[in-house]
Design a protein around this motif. Sequence first.
Motif, PDB file in Angstrom:
ATOM      1  N   LEU A   1     -28.789 -66.703  -5.059  1.00 56.57           N
ATOM      2  CA  LEU A   1     -30.182 -67.066  -5.272  1.00 56.57           C
ATOM      3  C   LEU A   1     -30.308 -68.540  -5.644  1.00 56.57           C
ATOM      4  N   THR A   2     -31.339 -69.179  -5.095  1.00 55.35           N
ATOM      5  CA  THR A   2     -31.694 -70.547  -5.449  1.00 55.35           C
ATOM      6  C   THR A   2     -33.191 -70.583  -5.688  1.00 55.35           C
ATOM      7  N   VAL A   3     -33.608 -71.073  -6.857  1.00 53.28           N
ATOM      8  CA  VAL A   3     -35.035 -71.179  -7.169  1.00 53.28           C
ATOM      9  C   VAL A   3     -35.439 -72.650  -7.073  1.00 53.28           C
ATOM     10  N   LEU A   4     -36.418 -72.917  -6.235  1.00 53.28           N
ATOM     11  CA  LEU A   4     -36.913 -74.281  -6.043  1.00 53.28           C
ATOM     12  C   LEU A   4     -38.188 -74.470  -6.850  1.00 53.28           C
ATOM     13  N   PRO A   5     -38.254 -75.520  -7.689  1.00 52.58           N
ATOM     14  CA  PRO A   5     -39.435 -75.740  -8.528  1.00 52.58           C
ATOM     15  C   PRO A   5     -40.577 -76.375  -7.732  1.00 52.58           C
ATOM     16  N   PRO A   6     -41.766 -76.377  -8.314  1.00 47.41           N
ATOM     17  CA  PRO A   6     -42.893 -77.047  -7.660  1.00 47.41           C
ATOM     18  C   PRO A   6     -42.694 -78.559  -7.672  1.00 47.41           C
ATOM     19  N   SER A   7     -43.348 -79.236  -6.752  1.00 49.42           N
ATOM     20  CA  SER A   7     -43.251 -80.696  -6.705  1.00 49.42           C
ATOM     21  C   SER A   7     -44.213 -81.314  -7.719  1.00 49.42           C
ATOM     22  N   PRO A   8     -43.904 -82.506  -8.210  1.00 51.24           N
ATOM     23  CA  PRO A   8     -44.810 -83.198  -9.140  1.00 51.24           C
ATOM     24  C   PRO A   8     -46.196 -83.423  -8.531  1.00 51.24           C
ATOM     25  N   GLU A   9     -46.233 -83.692  -7.230  1.00 57.48           N
ATOM     26  CA  GLU A   9     -47.516 -83.912  -6.548  1.00 57.48           C
ATOM     27  C   GLU A   9     -48.373 -82.641  -6.583  1.00 57.48           C
ATOM     28  N   GLU A  10     -47.730 -81.497  -6.371  1.00 56.33           N
ATOM     29  CA  GLU A  10     -48.465 -80.242  -6.400  1.00 56.33           C
ATOM     30  C   GLU A  10     -48.990 -79.951  -7.799  1.00 56.33           C
ATOM     31  N   LEU A  11     -48.183 -80.214  -8.816  1.00 59.09           N
ATOM     32  CA  LEU A  11     -48.595 -79.974 -10.199  1.00 59.09           C
ATOM     33  C   LEU A  11     -49.808 -80.834 -10.566  1.00 59.09           C
ATOM     34  N   GLN A  12     -49.846 -82.054 -10.048  1.00 54.86           N
ATOM     35  CA  GLN A  12     -50.985 -82.928 -10.304  1.00 54.86           C
ATOM     36  C   GLN A  12     -52.267 -82.365  -9.702  1.00 54.86           C
ATOM     37  N   GLN A  13     -52.117 -81.539  -8.667  1.00 53.20           N
ATOM     38  CA  GLN A  13     -53.282 -80.919  -8.020  1.00 53.20           C
ATOM     39  C   GLN A  13     -53.657 -79.592  -8.664  1.00 53.20           C
ATOM     40  N   GLY A  14     -52.927 -79.184  -9.723  1.00 53.14           N
ATOM     41  CA  GLY A  14     -53.312 -78.014 -10.486  1.00 53.14           C
ATOM     42  C   GLY A  14     -52.652 -76.703 -10.097  1.00 53.14           C
ATOM     43  N   SER A  15     -51.661 -76.744  -9.208  1.00 50.14           N
ATOM     44  CA  SER A  15     -50.986 -75.499  -8.842  1.00 50.14           C
ATOM     45  C   SER A  15     -49.469 -75.702  -8.853  1.00 50.14           C
ATOM     46  N   ALA A  16     -48.755 -74.594  -8.888  1.00 52.02           N
ATOM     47  CA  ALA A  16     -47.293 -74.616  -8.914  1.00 52.02           C
ATOM     48  C   ALA A  16     -46.771 -73.523  -7.987  1.00 52.02           C
ATOM     49  N   THR A  17     -46.065 -73.929  -6.945  1.00 49.70           N
ATOM     50  CA  THR A  17     -45.467 -72.978  -6.012  1.00 49.70           C
ATOM     51  C   THR A  17     -43.957 -73.002  -6.194  1.00 49.70           C
ATOM     52  N   LEU A  18     -43.394 -71.832  -6.494  1.00 50.12           N
ATOM     53  CA  LEU A  18     -41.948 -71.708  -6.637  1.00 50.12           C
ATOM     54  C   LEU A  18     -41.422 -70.870  -5.484  1.00 50.12           C
ATOM     55  N   VAL A  19     -40.238 -71.227  -5.000  1.00 53.32           N
ATOM     56  CA  VAL A  19     -39.632 -70.483  -3.902  1.00 53.32           C
ATOM     57  C   VAL A  19     -38.256 -70.016  -4.338  1.00 53.32           C
ATOM     58  N   CYS A  20     -37.990 -68.735  -4.111  1.00 53.06           N
ATOM     59  CA  CYS A  20     -36.674 -68.161  -4.376  1.00 53.06           C
ATOM     60  C   CYS A  20     -36.017 -67.881  -3.031  1.00 53.06           C
ATOM     61  N   LEU A  21     -34.884 -68.530  -2.795  1.00 52.57           N
ATOM     62  CA  LEU A  21     -34.127 -68.322  -1.563  1.00 52.57           C
ATOM     63  C   LEU A  21     -32.936 -67.427  -1.867  1.00 52.57           C
ATOM     64  N   ALA A  22     -32.821 -66.337  -1.118  1.00 50.26           N
ATOM     65  CA  ALA A  22     -31.685 -65.421  -1.257  1.00 50.26           C
ATOM     66  C   ALA A  22     -30.897 -65.492   0.043  1.00 50.26           C
ATOM     67  N   SER A  23     -29.622 -65.796  -0.052  1.00 47.81           N
ATOM     68  CA  SER A  23     -28.835 -65.932   1.170  1.00 47.81           C
ATOM     69  C   SER A  23     -27.500 -65.216   1.055  1.00 47.81           C
ATOM     70  N   GLY A  24     -27.018 -64.734   2.191  1.00 47.96           N
ATOM     71  CA  GLY A  24     -25.693 -64.143   2.277  1.00 47.96           C
ATOM     72  C   GLY A  24     -25.561 -62.738   1.742  1.00 47.96           C
ATOM     73  N   GLY A  25     -26.685 -62.000   1.652  1.00 47.88           N
ATOM     74  CA  GLY A  25     -26.620 -60.643   1.127  1.00 47.88           C
ATOM     75  C   GLY A  25     -26.465 -59.594   2.209  1.00 47.88           C
ATOM     76  N   SER A  26     -25.937 -58.456   1.818  1.00 48.88           N
ATOM     77  CA  SER A  26     -25.826 -57.317   2.726  1.00 48.88           C
ATOM     78  C   SER A  26     -25.749 -56.064   1.864  1.00 48.88           C
ATOM     79  N   PRO A  27     -26.432 -55.006   2.216  1.00 53.50           N
ATOM     80  CA  PRO A  27     -27.288 -54.803   3.384  1.00 53.50           C
ATOM     81  C   PRO A  27     -28.646 -55.491   3.203  1.00 53.50           C
TER      82      PRO A  27
END
Length: 118
Positions: free
Chosen positions: A20-46
């Motif tokens: 798992l890798t969690v990507l934080p929101p960008s400073p530009e996005e935070l200045q606009q009043g929102s925060a988008t976080l993305v969790c990437l999951a790779s290499g799993g099975s099933p």
Amino acid sequence: MTFGGGTKLIVDSGVVRPTLTVLPPSPEELQQGSATLVCLASGGSPSQWRLSWKVGGSSTTSASHSLEVLGSDGRFSWSSTLNLPADQWKKVDSVTCEASLSGQSSVTQTLDPHSCSV
């Protein structure tokens, strides 16, 4: 196991825990009043691993999830996106992405909003 005509059946019951890798929101996005976080999951099975989020230790269902993608290595990748108001992001102690699969111990990745540069 080999059947007539040379057909071979390979049963692989191995479970591979995703990374798992969690990507934080960008400073530009935070200045606009929102925060988008993305969790990437790779290499799993099933492919039945499921992603979920905890904000400040409490589960949240306000996330969107991608379909799993099968890689050339036979393992799967997914992502989940969590949208928060910027003021909530700045107040919480932690945001955690969790990958779970029935009968397996969960995989988690936690992000501390205060350690992310703004």
